[in-house]
Design an enzyme around this catalytic site. Structure first.
Site, PDB file in Angstrom:
ATOM      1  N   ASP A 334     103.695 -24.317  19.081  1.00  0.00           N
ATOM      2  CA  ASP A 334     103.846 -22.929  19.517  1.00  0.00           C
ATOM      3  C   ASP A 334     105.313 -22.629  19.819  1.00  0.00           C
ATOM      4  OD1 ASP A 334     102.751 -20.378  20.466  1.00  0.00           O
ATOM      5  OD2 ASP A 334     103.320 -21.091  22.466  1.00  0.00           O
ATOM      6  N   GLU A 371     105.869 -23.100  14.743  1.00  0.00           N
ATOM      7  CA  GLU A 371     105.876 -21.639  14.683  1.00  0.00           C
ATOM      8  C   GLU A 371     107.337 -21.199  14.818  1.00  0.00           C
ATOM      9  OE1 GLU A 371     104.141 -17.665  16.954  1.00  0.00           O
ATOM     10  OE2 GLU A 371     104.511 -19.499  18.075  1.00  0.00           O
TER      11      GLU A 371
END
Length: 608
Positions: A334, A371
């Site tokens: 993330d 990400e």
């Protein structure tokens, strides 16, 4: 109607065996590389960057036993003298010379960013190349065990009681992070036969660890699965069932920040010196610590602290290694671009290299991708993440072209010519194993649903899915896209997180069947899994590319992916030989006029 010829360029080199004898050879070795050309060359040289200088190495003409086409082959020995070797080709002609780099054939010498790259000793998780991923937002996918569901008002989160919603109830803004629908890991396990029938073979689960919210990006305990997801036993059962069905399972690693209820942060607030060093504190600010976008419930970790790095990323008992040991097959990271030291992204690449080294020490074929919502090129040198979520270099520009607006619904006149130039620019700048490990998607839990962005037009969605399943990299479907799941409001979160309908009467079964066929083609084609990428059609409203895998013998497999954003037929002259529509079996060749509005995949296997 003028026909557009889809011709190969006059000179080619790529990473497949006819052109590059082996990938990942050790530093200090040599690798045989080859060039094909139909130009009337008088000499060909291999150019290598070494100690900042360009060396010209000789080539020799060769023939490949199964190559029956026109043109000549040349071969040279590339010295693997560094961790990343940059090289190009110089072709001399009777009255000219041209350079072949990964950017294409040019008279001028392109910058080193555009040259071919060879990574010494690089090992990619090649199982990912052969996978079609399916992204699941667990709370909204399937409720397998209602006894574990959150209860209305069971606890407070950010000063407000938690809520529940019945399955299928429309998303509303009030329930953004507070509304739980009850999806869990047992539900995912129960859905494995559905997913196997669809054809996918890898799962990416957004966070499943202990957390007070429905999205679980504010983790309270990284060492245990949330009891409302079924707890640790449900994870063990899911991974065992998934692996028995030849599925891989990738988890979501939230290592930029923790939830404010995490024990480490609570200890830091109480003044414990060790824990305080794991966060960044600031004076004269309404929020006395750095947090993700200054959201108070998401305090940012500070990797100036060796304890933070050992706990989450690199230690023998780190979160990264622990869950790989317990059955996970990789990590999606993330906000990978934000992880760093001192409340910033300082040391970002160094930290990711340590993270991947730890993951590979635990599981040699672990797949690690970040990400990186914007340009990820600087991070993708082969030493850190295997790849990145390809928002920048694929999904966002493709959907912008098809929909006529950005992901924030800003109008756009992006044409196919500019789309292909952008995609090619981001693809060719990566080493081949990295390009093949990029994680491609057209929608997700963070951006609007693809079908909604396309105004409910399933033909355009099929065009997008055709290009997704054919593109270089690892394709991922967002749950429900295959049955026409959309959203009710303009925007991204939370509207893109509707609950998955399990009543087949609510499915677009024709769309699902089309997706099944696309997945079957992808999983049966070496060209689509490992082949090189070339753009061959670039008009305002139509685009196309070839994926090509050429064996050492010269035998080639090719897949031509074509799509248009209009219903207007497109006149094309196909490359020589017979082509077969891989979805319907139609045989084609020469000059054709095709409807590309739902995408087409044409295949060719035979002599180059």
């Amino acid at each position: 109607m003028t026909s557009t010829p889809l011709l190969p360029p006059p000179a080619l080199h790529d990473h497949t065996p006819a052109y590059t004898a082996a990938l990942g050879k050790a530093q200090g070795e040599h690798v045989t590389v080859r060039l094909w050309t139909r130009l009337p060359v008088t000499a060909v040289y291999l150019k290598v960057v070494r100690v900042g200088e360009i060396e010209h190495l000789p080539t020799r003409p060769v023939s490949l036993p199964d190559f029956a086409g026109e043109g000549q082959w040349f071969e040279a020995e590339l010295p693997v003298h560094a961790a990343r070797v940059r090289y190009a080709w110089e072709l001399r002609l009777p009255d000219d010379h041209v350079n072949l780099t990964a950017a294409g054939l040019t008279h001028g010498r392109r910058g080193f960013r555009n040259w071919f790259q060879y990574l010494a000793g690089h090992v990619a998780p090649e199982w990912a190349w052969k996978s079609v991923f399916y992204q699941i937002f667990p709370d909204r996918f399937r409720d397998g065990d209602p006894s574990t569901n959150v209860k209305d008002g069971e606890y407070l989160y950010a000063g407000r009681p938690i809520e529940t919603r019945p399955w299928g109830a429309p998303i509303d803004k009030a329930g953004d992070v507070h509304a739980h629908y009850g999806g869990d890991l047992k539900g995912i396990q129960d859905a494995l036969p559905y997913l196997q029938d669809l054809g996918v073979n890898a799962l990416w689960l957004t966070p499943i660890f202990v957390s007070p919210s429905n999205h679980r990006y504010d983790i309270s305990d990284y060492r245990h699965v949330d009891p409302h997801m079924g707890g640790d036993a449900a994870f063990e059962a899911l991974t065992q069932a998934a692996h028995a069905s030849n599925f891989k399972v990738v988890l979501d690693g939230v290592f930029n920040h923790v939830g404010n209820e995490h024990a480490l942060f609570q200890a830091a607030l109480s003044g414990s010196e060790r824990e305080r060093s794991m966060f960044t504190w600031r004076e004269g600010h309404d929020l006395p610590y750095h947090a993700f976008f200054d959201v108070p419930t998401l305090p940012k970790l500070d990797y100036l602290s060796p304890d933070a790095e050992q706990e989450f990323l690199a230690g023998e008992q780190s979160v990264v290694r622990d869950w790989l040991r317990r059955g996970a097959d990789g990590w999606r990271l993330d906000v990978a671009h934000m992880i760093g030291r001192g409340g910033t992204d300082e040391g970002n690449l160094e930290l990711h290299r340590a993270l991947k080294a730890a993951a590979r020490a635990e599981k040699p074929d672990a797949y690690v991708f970040g990400e990186r919502f914007f340009d990820p090129e600087a991070a993708l040198d082969g030493r850190g993440e295997d790849g990145a979520m390809n928002y920048h270099g694929f999904g966002l520009p493709l959907m912008q072209w098809l929909s006529g607006q950005s992901y924030t619904f800003t109008p756009s006149r992006l044409g196919g010519e500019e789309l292909c130039a952008l995609l090619h620019d981001t693809y060719h700048a990566l080493a081949p194993q990295v390009a093949l490990s990029m994680f491609n998607l057209i929608d997700s839990h963070d951006v609007p649903r693809a079908l909604y962005r396309l105004g409910g037009d399933t033909r355009k969605l099929r065009a997008a899915l055709t290009l997704l399943l054919a593109y270089a990299g690892v394709p991922c479907l967002y749950y429900g896209t295959e049955i026409g799941l959309s959203q009710t409001e303009q925007g991204a979160m939370p509207w893109c997180r509707e609950s998955m309908p399990w009543n087949e009467a609510e499915w677009n079964t024709e769309l699902r069947s089309e997706v099944q066929r696309l997945i079957r083609v992808r999983r049966s084609s070496r060209a689509l899994q490992e082949g090189a990428l070339r753009f061959v059609l670039q008009t305002h409203d139509a685009v196309g590319f070839v994926r090509e895998y050429t064996a050492e013998s010269g035998q080639a497999e090719r897949v031509l992916a074509l799509a248009s954003r209009t219903a207007e037929p497109v006149a094309l002259t196909l490359p020589s030989g017979e082509w077969t529509d891989l979805l319907i079996g139609e045989r084609l060749g020469g000059e054709v006029t095709l409807d590309l509005g739902a995408g087409r995949l044409l295949g060719q296997a035979g002599p180059a």
